[in-house]
Structure formats: C-alpha cells, structure tokens
Scaffold this motif. Structure first.
Motif, PDB file in Angstrom:
ATOM      1  N   SER A  63    -113.960  -9.028 -41.157  1.00 24.08           N
ATOM      2  CA  SER A  63    -113.043  -9.347 -42.141  1.00 24.08           C
ATOM      3  C   SER A  63    -113.905 -10.133 -43.287  1.00 24.08           C
ATOM      4  CB  SER A  63    -112.022 -10.153 -41.589  1.00 24.08           C
ATOM      5  OG  SER A  63    -112.392 -11.101 -41.320  1.00 24.08           O
ATOM      6  N   LEU A 115    -109.259  -6.688 -45.147  1.00 20.37           N
ATOM      7  CA  LEU A 115    -109.143  -5.594 -44.187  1.00 20.37           C
ATOM      8  C   LEU A 115    -110.173  -4.687 -44.294  1.00 20.37           C
ATOM      9  CD1 LEU A 115    -107.452  -3.943 -42.207  1.00 20.37           C
ATOM     10  CD2 LEU A 115    -106.555  -2.815 -43.891  1.00 20.37           C
ATOM     11  N   VAL A 163    -109.392  -8.026 -39.767  1.00 14.31           N
ATOM     12  CA  VAL A 163    -108.704  -8.319 -40.666  1.00 14.31           C
ATOM     13  C   VAL A 163    -108.052  -9.723 -40.823  1.00 14.31           C
ATOM     14  CG1 VAL A 163    -106.516  -7.921 -39.050  1.00 14.31           C
ATOM     15  CG2 VAL A 163    -106.030  -7.776 -41.509  1.00 14.31           C
TER      16      VAL A 163
ATOM     17  N   THR B  28    -102.680 -10.841 -45.213  1.00 13.74           N
ATOM     18  CA  THR B  28    -103.650  -9.668 -45.981  1.00 13.74           C
ATOM     19  C   THR B  28    -102.885  -8.595 -46.512  1.00 13.74           C
ATOM     20  OG1 THR B  28    -105.419  -9.893 -44.487  1.00 13.74           O
ATOM     21  CG2 THR B  28    -105.508  -7.896 -45.532  1.00 13.74           C
TER      22      THR B  28
END
Lengths: 426, 168
Positions: A63, A115, A163, B28
C-alpha cells in the motif's frame, strides 16, 4: 514373528525420519531473502519495505507503493559444503547464477488511501547442493565414497494486493504457487576392507539419476501500523506451504562379488511425495530517524508440524527431528545526505530447523541428533542509488554460515550470495 | 498441547481480524465521493486542487517524510503517478526537464528580465507547462514582471479552472 514385525515398524519409522533431510537438501527450510535491498537488510523487511518486494515479505507494505513499479534482479551464489566424514575432510564449492525475481506493482488511482496490486516471480528455494562424504567407515569397515550433485530452483508466482484501512493502518494478502525442477545425480561406492568369503560383496557402485517437478502453493497475510511517521509496526503470516514432488529416477547398480561373477541391476522408479511446511509468523518494527532506517524483525515457525506424505517426522522416541525456530533479523540503512545514495548492513540469526544429521548416506543409517557447533547466521551488506528519479539500482552481499556435527560427521556450510536489482518507477 | 491450541487460536484470530478489517474498510476510496447536499460529483477534467488544498491532497495519500532530504527520493517513493493530472491535467511532470521555448537562431539578451522559463511557451502551446512542483506553480502564478506582461491566455494556462469556476 513379533520381532520381525517390530523390525519392520522400526524400519518404516527410519524411512520417514531420514526423509527429513529432504527439507534441507531441497532448501525448503532455508528462506531466501530475495531482492538486493531486503537482502542487504538481512531480510528485516516486514515493516521496512515500501516497494514491490513487500509482496513476498509483508503484502501490507504494497500500500506504500505510489508509482507503477517494474523490478528485476539476479543473484549469484557460491555454496561451500565441507564435510568431515570419519575424520576425512572433503570440501566442495558450487556456484550458480539465477534470476532472483521479476515483479511489477500497480497502484490504482485513488481519491484517498491506497490500493496496490502486484505480481511477481521470486526464487523461493534453492536446491543447489554438491556434497561429498568420503573416508573409511569404521562402523561398516568399508571405504566409502558418496557424491551428490544436485541443482534446481523453485520459483513462486505471487499475486497480491495492499490496501490502506486508515491513515495509519494497512493490510495486504498474497497467494503464490510454486513451480520448479530439481535434478539430482547421486553416485556412491564402497569397498569392503577385510577378509571375504565367496559371494560376498567386494565393491558396490551405484548411480542414481533423478529428476522431479516441484509444485506447491501457499499464501501470506500482512498488516502494518504507523502511529507516527517515524515508527512502523507490522506482522505477516505465511500459511502452511504444500509442496509436491513428482518425477522419476533411474538407478544402476554394479556389484563386484568375491570369487563370483559380477552383477548389474537397473531400475526405474516413480517419485510422488507430498511435503507440508508449517505456518510462519513474522513481526517487526522499523524506526526512521533522520537519514536512517533501522529495522528489526523476528520470525517464528514450528517445524515440528512439518510432514511428509502427511506423516510428521519423529525419531524412534517420537522426538521431532525438526524443531521450533525463532529467528531474529536486524538491518540499518543510511541515506547519504544530499546524495541519491544509501548504504545498508544487516545481521540475522536463523537457527537450523533440522538439528539431526545422517552419519552414513550410503547405508541409509537413521539420522541422529546433532550438536549445533555454530548456529546458522547471516551477515549482509549492500548499497544502492537513484538514477534520474525513476530508476533505483541496488546490490547486496550475504554471507551465511553454520556448523553441526555428530560423532562421525561434521557438516560445515558457507554460502556467499551476491544480488543485483533494478527497479523502474513510471 | 495447550500452547499449540493457543497458537492455533491466535493464528485464527489474526487471520479473521485482517479479513474483517479488509472487508469493513471504507478508508480507501477510488473515486471522489458524492456530496449529497450539493449533489456534487467531480466531473472529469476538473482538477482536485480546485477545491482541495495541497495539504489535503498529500494527507489523502499518507506521504512519508523520510526522503525529504533528497527530493529525488520523494518523487520516487511518495508522489503518486496520477498526482500530476490532479494539478495540471497534463502529462506527468518531470521536474528536471527544463521547459523549451522558441528563440531566434542567434542568441540575444532576454529582454523579459526573467529566467527565460516562461509558462505557456512550450512549443507555443498553453496548458502544457512543466513545473518543478506545486509550490513552483504558486510562485509562477504570482508571477514576475515578465509574467505580468503576459496575455490572459498565458495566465490561464497555469490555473485554468479558477477562471472556469468564475465563468460557471
């Protein structure tokens, strides 16, 4: 009759236990630290990594990759095995040059967080091993000569992602399949010293040519926590790794008999063996004061849970022939102020999972518990630099050594590895 | 035996924790979130720093401060490859590239009085200016004497969306 059954049972035990040597001979219990930068830090990369190589060290680190990265590396190794067999010393050097890895990472454009997906081929295990046990075997009163020439690499094909879960927490996972080929040429002979009767074996030669395909699979999960921009904590879990060996072996034997015609036999046999490597947990912390990166990792693997064909490996007293192992790795990297260069060094204490040795590979004697004279350790040095803001070049040198012995055999190994890596960020 | 059970339980908890965190995460974000009150969704072609500050932009992607002592590392490790279009909506920036400009065959003294690096003069195009960093973009916008003498279209080449917003 009962004694015969007991004898057979004991023989069966011995067969399985001796195969524990396969883990070491095939390199399954020696972790290779791929890529020059992680290798230069002695593998202390569970939290220090911020590139595509975290795919195989701790996928959570993916990440932190911000640009599309393509990377490739090569490695050269010189493996020295020095065996003292019944007082006679034989030292063998073997060199090989191989692809270390080729990998790519793709960060998906995000509005917030990160990501990153990655794919990479990494050299997971090295099966290169040349070995000589030569000397007068006082146990069998024979002049023994055992020579093993083995080569092969097992590569892992990894796919994974990382992530961000929050500004300070990230996770990742990867899955890999193993593929490779191992060739082993074993030649041994023994000559009986002493009075012989008619029909007794005077000399016995064997040549065994074996080739196996190696397949397997496993996975990794990782997590990283950065409560402060100078501290990072992380952990990675490697699932059990299942490995299958499938192939065939051609064997040729020649027997010289006392006062009788010589005899010759040939045989072709199939090989199909399943190995299971245990869970592995790595945890680490890294600290980044100005110009420095300091990283410390510890790893745990319970090798008593390893098995061959679903049978755990224990001696006649049901004592595991492989043991629980905690390894410790530490690395320091120094950035040269105002320059695009950095140097690094590392040390790792990586104990042998297998603490048994086989006194006589010709006889197929049951392996016996060894004393660890020098536990396996690793020293590493490396340097690297940035070229034109998008290309990094890194080099590393590793020295790995260890020494074990039993009353009739001393096994002293030294491995020198040179690694070269290049990474381009688009 | 008990320790083995403990280890198995610990491993299971660790695995499940990671799985749960992964599934439940919403930090995210791949696309700009829809703002319900204004019914706003970032249209393509509109740069993020039209609405967000630079600090916000960096914080969204958790940069490290490890490599600030050599700018090349910062670019290598911390600058997302899609960031360039956030600011400029053009090709990725190469900070080391010196912008090209048209000149006569014979070199003459630059009457403009600036360094000769003029936004918007890259092969006569506007909107494709290569800047050293967002900070430099600010400095360029404030402008030297030479910049102040430029036409409006030249100025819009640095911050074209400001103009667009006013128009809108």
């Amino acid at each position: 009759m009962a004694a015969g059954i007991l004898g057979m049972a004991s023989f069966a035990f011995a067969q399985d236990v001796n195969e524990a040597l396969d883990f070491e001979d095939l390199g399954f219990n020696s972790r290779l630290f791929s890529a020059a930068r992680p290798a230069g830090l002695a593998g202390a990369y569970t939290t220090a990594g911020d590139d595509v190589h975290t795919l195989v060290y701790n996928p959570a680190g993916l990440s932190r990759v911000r640009r599309i990265e393509a990377s490739v590396g090569f490695q050269y190794e010189r493996n020295n095995v020095r065996n003292v067999f019944y007082g006679s010393t034989a030292s063998v050097d073997h060199t090989s040059t191989n692809l270390d890895y080729a990998s790519i990472a793709y960060p998906f454009p995000t509005y917030r967080g990160s990501l990153v997906g990655a794919f990479g081929v990494y050299r997971e295990y090295s099966a290169y091993l040349d070995l000589i046990n030569r000397g007068f075997n006082t146990a069998t009163q024979t002049q023994d000569d055992f020579v093993l020439q083995q080569s092969g690499s097992i590569f892992s094909y990894n796919v994974g992602f990382g992530v961000d879960l929050s500004p300070t927490l990230s996770t990742g996972a990867s899955f890999f399949i193993l593929d490779g080929t191992v060739n082993a040429l074993t030649q041994w002979s023994y000559q009986v010293i002493g009075p012989l009767n008619q029909g007794d074996i005077r000399e016995h030669f064997l040549l065994d040519d074996l080739q196996v395909d190696v397949d397997g699979y496993g996975g990794r999960l990782g997590i990283q926590f950065s409560p402060h921009n100078k501290f990072r904590f992380g952990a990675a879990l490697t699932t059990p790794i299942w490995i299958n060996l499938e192939g065939d072996a051609f064997t040729e034997e020649l027997l010289y008999l006392e006062d009788d015609p010589d005899e010759m036999y040939t045989d072709v046999a199939l090989i199909d063996i399943d190995y299971r490597l245990p869970y592995r947990i790595d945890a680490g912390v890294s600290f980044t004061p100005e110009y420095f990166l300091i990283s410390v990792d510890a790893g745990y693997a319970d090798w008593t849970q390893s098995s061959i064909n679903r049978t755990r490996l224990r001696d006649d007293n049901l004592e595991p022939v492989q043991r629980e192992v905690v390894d410790v790795r530490a690395g320091v990297e120094v950035n040269i102020p105002g320059r695009p260069f950095r140097i690094r060094a590392g040390y790792a204490y990586v104990p042998y999972p297998l603490h048994y040795l086989q006194a006589d590979r010709i006889e197929g004697a049951a392996i016996t518990k060894a004393s660890i004279d020098t536990e396996r350790q690793l020293l590493a040095f490396g340097f690297g630099g940035l070229v034109g803001r998008v290309l990094t070049l890194d080099a590393a040198y590793q020295y790995i050594m260890g020494e074990r012995s039993i009353s009739t055999l001393k096994d002293d190994r030294a491995l020198h590895r040179f690694l070269l890596s290049g990474s381009y960020r688009f | 035996m008990a320790s083995r059970i403990c280890r198995s339980v610990a491993l299971s908890i660790f695995s499940v924790l990671i799985l749960v965190l992964t599934v439940s995460s919403c930090y995210t974000i791949l696309r700009h979130p829809r703002i319900a009150e204004a019914d706003y969704e970032r249209p393509s072609g509109v740069r993020c720093i039209t609405c967000h500050t630079e600090d916000e932009m960096w914080q969204f992607h958790r940069p490290s401060t490890r490599y600030i002592y050599y700018p090349g590392w910062q670019y290598y490790y911390d600058t997302p490859w899609w960031y360039d279009s956030y600011w400029y909506h053009t090709d990725p920036v190469d900070p080391e590239t010196v912008p090209l400009r048209w000149r006569s065959f014979r070199a003459t003294r630059d009457k403009g009085g600036d360094s000769g690096i003029r936004p918007g003069t890259l092969r006569g195009q506007t909107g494709n200016t290569k800047l050293k960093s967002p900070d430099d973009a600010e400095n360029k916008e404030k402008g030297s004497e030479g910049d102040k003498n430029k036409s409006k279209s030249d100025k819009r080449s640095i911050r074209p969306t400001k103009k667009k917003k006013k128009d809108g």
